[in-house]
Design an enzyme around this catalytic site. Structure first.
Site, PDB file in Angstrom:
ATOM      1  N   HIS A 126      -9.470 -18.117   0.532  1.00 22.45           N
ATOM      2  CA  HIS A 126     -10.125 -17.545   1.710  1.00 22.45           C
ATOM      3  C   HIS A 126     -11.637 -17.524   1.514  1.00 22.45           C
ATOM      4  O   HIS A 126     -12.269 -16.467   1.490  1.00 22.45           O
ATOM      5  CB  HIS A 126      -9.586 -16.142   1.987  1.00 22.45           C
ATOM      6  CG  HIS A 126      -8.184 -16.147   2.493  1.00 22.45           C
ATOM      7  ND1 HIS A 126      -7.283 -15.139   2.235  1.00 22.45           N
ATOM      8  CD2 HIS A 126      -7.512 -17.052   3.236  1.00 22.45           C
ATOM      9  CE1 HIS A 126      -6.127 -15.432   2.801  1.00 22.45           C
ATOM     10  NE2 HIS A 126      -6.244 -16.592   3.409  1.00 22.45           N
ATOM     11  N   HIS A 178      -0.738 -18.060  -2.866  1.00 25.53           N
ATOM     12  CA  HIS A 178      -0.111 -16.962  -2.118  1.00 25.53           C
ATOM     13  C   HIS A 178       1.414 -16.949  -2.164  1.00 25.53           C
ATOM     14  O   HIS A 178       2.031 -15.934  -1.865  1.00 25.53           O
ATOM     15  CB  HIS A 178      -0.531 -17.026  -0.643  1.00 25.53           C
ATOM     16  CG  HIS A 178      -2.002 -16.904  -0.421  1.00 25.53           C
ATOM     17  ND1 HIS A 178      -2.873 -17.963  -0.587  1.00 25.53           N
ATOM     18  CD2 HIS A 178      -2.764 -15.859  -0.035  1.00 25.53           C
ATOM     19  CE1 HIS A 178      -4.105 -17.561  -0.309  1.00 25.53           C
ATOM     20  NE2 HIS A 178      -4.062 -16.293   0.029  1.00 25.53           N
ATOM     21  N   HIS A 190      -0.041 -12.197   6.760  1.00 29.69           N
ATOM     22  CA  HIS A 190      -0.730 -12.766   5.595  1.00 29.69           C
ATOM     23  C   HIS A 190       0.250 -13.679   4.849  1.00 29.69           C
ATOM     24  O   HIS A 190       1.438 -13.370   4.743  1.00 29.69           O
ATOM     25  CB  HIS A 190      -1.223 -11.646   4.674  1.00 29.69           C
ATOM     26  CG  HIS A 190      -2.071 -12.113   3.532  1.00 29.69           C
ATOM     27  ND1 HIS A 190      -1.520 -12.661   2.391  1.00 29.69           N
ATOM     28  CD2 HIS A 190      -3.410 -12.112   3.344  1.00 29.69           C
ATOM     29  CE1 HIS A 190      -2.498 -12.968   1.556  1.00 29.69           C
ATOM     30  NE2 HIS A 190      -3.659 -12.654   2.118  1.00 29.69           N
ATOM     31  N   GLU A 231       0.917 -14.333   1.753  1.00 27.65           N
ATOM     32  CA  GLU A 231       1.718 -13.739   0.677  1.00 27.65           C
ATOM     33  C   GLU A 231       2.818 -12.855   1.251  1.00 27.65           C
ATOM     34  O   GLU A 231       3.961 -12.883   0.786  1.00 27.65           O
ATOM     35  CB  GLU A 231       0.828 -12.903  -0.259  1.00 27.65           C
ATOM     36  CG  GLU A 231       1.616 -12.293  -1.408  1.00 27.65           C
ATOM     37  CD  GLU A 231       0.823 -11.275  -2.223  1.00 27.65           C
ATOM     38  OE1 GLU A 231       1.410 -10.251  -2.628  1.00 27.65           O
ATOM     39  OE2 GLU A 231      -0.385 -11.510  -2.455  1.00 27.65           O
ATOM     40  N   THR A 248       0.078  -7.965  -3.438  1.00 27.35           N
ATOM     41  CA  THR A 248      -0.564  -7.849  -4.763  1.00 27.35           C
ATOM     42  C   THR A 248      -2.043  -7.496  -4.710  1.00 27.35           C
ATOM     43  O   THR A 248      -2.598  -7.005  -5.692  1.00 27.35           O
ATOM     44  CB  THR A 248      -0.414  -9.162  -5.563  1.00 27.35           C
ATOM     45  OG1 THR A 248      -0.996 -10.234  -4.816  1.00 27.35           O
ATOM     46  CG2 THR A 248       1.045  -9.467  -5.865  1.00 27.35           C
ATOM     47  N   SER A 267     -10.908 -12.887   3.830  1.00 26.88           N
ATOM     48  CA  SER A 267     -10.293 -12.362   2.613  1.00 26.88           C
ATOM     49  C   SER A 267      -9.970 -10.879   2.733  1.00 26.88           C
ATOM     50  O   SER A 267     -10.869 -10.042   2.844  1.00 26.88           O
ATOM     51  CB  SER A 267     -11.230 -12.592   1.422  1.00 26.88           C
ATOM     52  OG  SER A 267     -10.769 -11.902   0.283  1.00 26.88           O
ATOM     53  N   SER A 268      -8.676 -10.538   2.700  1.00 24.16           N
ATOM     54  CA  SER A 268      -8.259  -9.126   2.722  1.00 24.16           C
ATOM     55  C   SER A 268      -8.792  -8.409   1.490  1.00 24.16           C
ATOM     56  O   SER A 268      -9.287  -7.283   1.555  1.00 24.16           O
ATOM     57  CB  SER A 268      -6.731  -9.022   2.721  1.00 24.16           C
ATOM     58  OG  SER A 268      -6.185  -9.704   3.805  1.00 24.16           O
ATOM     59  N   ASN A 269      -8.670  -9.095   0.369  1.00 23.95           N
ATOM     60  CA  ASN A 269      -9.143  -8.561  -0.903  1.00 23.95           C
ATOM     61  C   ASN A 269     -10.655  -8.293  -0.839  1.00 23.95           C
ATOM     62  O   ASN A 269     -11.148  -7.255  -1.299  1.00 23.95           O
ATOM     63  CB  ASN A 269      -8.797  -9.585  -1.998  1.00 23.95           C
ATOM     64  CG  ASN A 269      -9.465  -9.302  -3.318  1.00 23.95           C
ATOM     65  OD1 ASN A 269     -10.427  -9.992  -3.669  1.00 23.95           O
ATOM     66  ND2 ASN A 269      -8.987  -8.335  -4.049  1.00 23.95           N
ATOM     67  N   SER A 289     -11.429 -14.312  -4.449  1.00 18.58           N
ATOM     68  CA  SER A 289     -11.459 -15.637  -3.825  1.00 18.58           C
ATOM     69  C   SER A 289     -12.889 -16.182  -3.725  1.00 18.58           C
ATOM     70  O   SER A 289     -13.132 -17.148  -3.011  1.00 18.58           O
ATOM     71  CB  SER A 289     -10.837 -15.573  -2.428  1.00 18.58           C
ATOM     72  OG  SER A 289     -11.467 -14.569  -1.650  1.00 18.58           O
TER      73      SER A 289
END
Length: 292
Positions: free
Chosen positions: A46, A80, A134, A136, A172, A231-233, A275
């Site tokens: 991402h 993912h 998402h 994953e 995760t 990017s969620s992270n 990412s």
């Protein structure tokens, strides 16, 4: 920019690609060393800057709908993870899969599948704390034949049936603190004697990043958090920085850096998501020091 050459710029040594992303990109590069193109199912990472770099080398991003048109071709599965249907479709179309699914995600998929077998046998529920849609999470839900309940926040706990047992998992890359709060809320509301089995499924590399970023954000006047907008992270970790240092700015490229952020500033910290490539953080750091 004005003359910022005296500003101290530090690149966070803990930021950058996690193992799963490093592995996926490494496998893609290896294939592209020997071939002029490679198909990748979904965004390999991402981060649009890194995507463009790999696209220039011959990486072609495809969707699940394209698999039926790629008979006999090579397709990379990114970190993912994928649901079982993807493997079935690839087999049907004689597609050679290069599986770069992260080992942490694959292990979680197995746990979710085993949990679903247990819950299905007793009329229970599999609950996944994650972002709906998402990649994953889609892979995890696929382990339950689509029966897992996905919740994005503690407010969505209301959608559960508290008269049935629950096994709880998390995407995760989600916040460990929020996951714990959700676990406690479900446990509190389950009917008497009903069990809640909450699995520790957040990646250690992600879980440890919060504490590291909090320390890093304290050290500098301004923080530049570098991440792709998808990017969620990245969104989650940027909020961690902002909670410590309100002069935190989210940027996706060096061009987004604004010289006004550095008036009277002595030190700038540059950090990023799992990412975010190191080369991009270095470019952002270099941009801070460039005269206008």
């Amino acid at each position: 920019m004005s003359n910022n050459s005296n500003i101290k710029v530090e690149i966070d040594s803990h930021s950058g690609f996690c193992f799963g992303v490093v592995n996926a990109i490494s496998q893609a590069e290896h294939e592209l060393d020997n071939d002029d193109k490679l198909y990748c199912l979904g965004q390999i990472v991402h981060n649009s800057e890194e995507e463009e770099r790999l696209k220039a080398r011959g990486l072609i991003t495809i969707s699940h709908n394209d698999l039926d048109k790629l008979e006999g071709k090579k397709v990379l599965l990114r970190a993912h993870g994928e649901p079982p249907e993807t493997y079935q479709k690839a087999l049907k179309n004689n597609i050679k899969l290069i599986d770069a699914s992260c080992p942490v995600v694959l292990k979680l998929q197995t746990k979710v599948r085993e949990g679903w077998e247990r819950m299905n046998a007793i009329g229970g529920q599999i609950v996944i704390y994650g972002k709906k849609g998402h990649a994953e999470v889609v892979g995890l839900v696929g382990q339950t034949n689509g029966n897992a309940i996905v919740i994005e926040s503690i407010s969505e706990v209301d959608s559960l049936d508290f008269s049935k047992p629950v096994e709880l998992f998390a995407q995760t890359t989600k916040s460990a603190d929020e996951y714990q709060a959700i676990s406690q809320e479900i446990s509190k509301r389950l009917h008497a004697n009903l069990p809640l089995k909450a699995h520790n499924s957040i990646c250690g590399q992600v879980a440890n990043r919060k504490k590291e970023l909090m320390e890093f954000s304290k050290k500098h006047d301004v923080i530049l958090f570098v991440s792709g907008k998808n990017s969620s992270n990245g969104k989650m970790l940027c909020e961690v920085c902002k909670s410590i240092n309100d002069r935190t700015h989210f940027v996706s490229s060096p061009q987004e850096v604004d010289e006004e952020w550095f008036l009277g500033v002595q030190s700038v910290g540059v950090c990023g998501a799992t990412s975010t490539p190191l080369w991009l953080m270095q470019q952002v750091g270099d941009r801070v020091k460039q005269p206008s």
